[in-house]
Design a protein around this motif. Structure first.
Motif: not given
Length: 81
Positions: A48-67
């Motif tokens: 569960k810890r691994c899944e939670d950390r991966l989900k948080a990382a995915e959300e952070k990456v998705e929050a980055i937008t590019a022009d």
């Protein structure tokens, strides 16, 4: 296992490393039943810890937008990272 680091304080890498050890012990089948149950519970928490950390990382990456040129135009902070 009583001196083991609390799962909620582990990095992804620490949790994954210990999870691999837990799985290895359970697969060998040479652990007494009561210890196997404790290992399984620890393994479930580590997973569960691994899944939670991966989900948080995915959300952070998705929050980055590019022009159009691929430059980051903004970020939105993700909780937990």
């Amino acid at each position: 296992m009583s001196d083991a680091k609390p799962v909620e304080e582990m990095t992804f890498e620490e949790a994954m490393r210990e999870l691999e050890q837990v799985v290895g012990q359970l697969e060998r089948g040479d652990v007494p039943l009561e210890d196997s149950i404790k290992l399984y519970e620890r393994g479930a928490a580590l997973k569960k810890r691994c899944e939670d950390r991966l989900k948080a990382a995915e959300e952070k990456v998705e929050a980055i937008t590019a022009d159009a040129d691929g430059n980051a135009t903004g970020t939105k902070p993700a909780d937990g990272l």
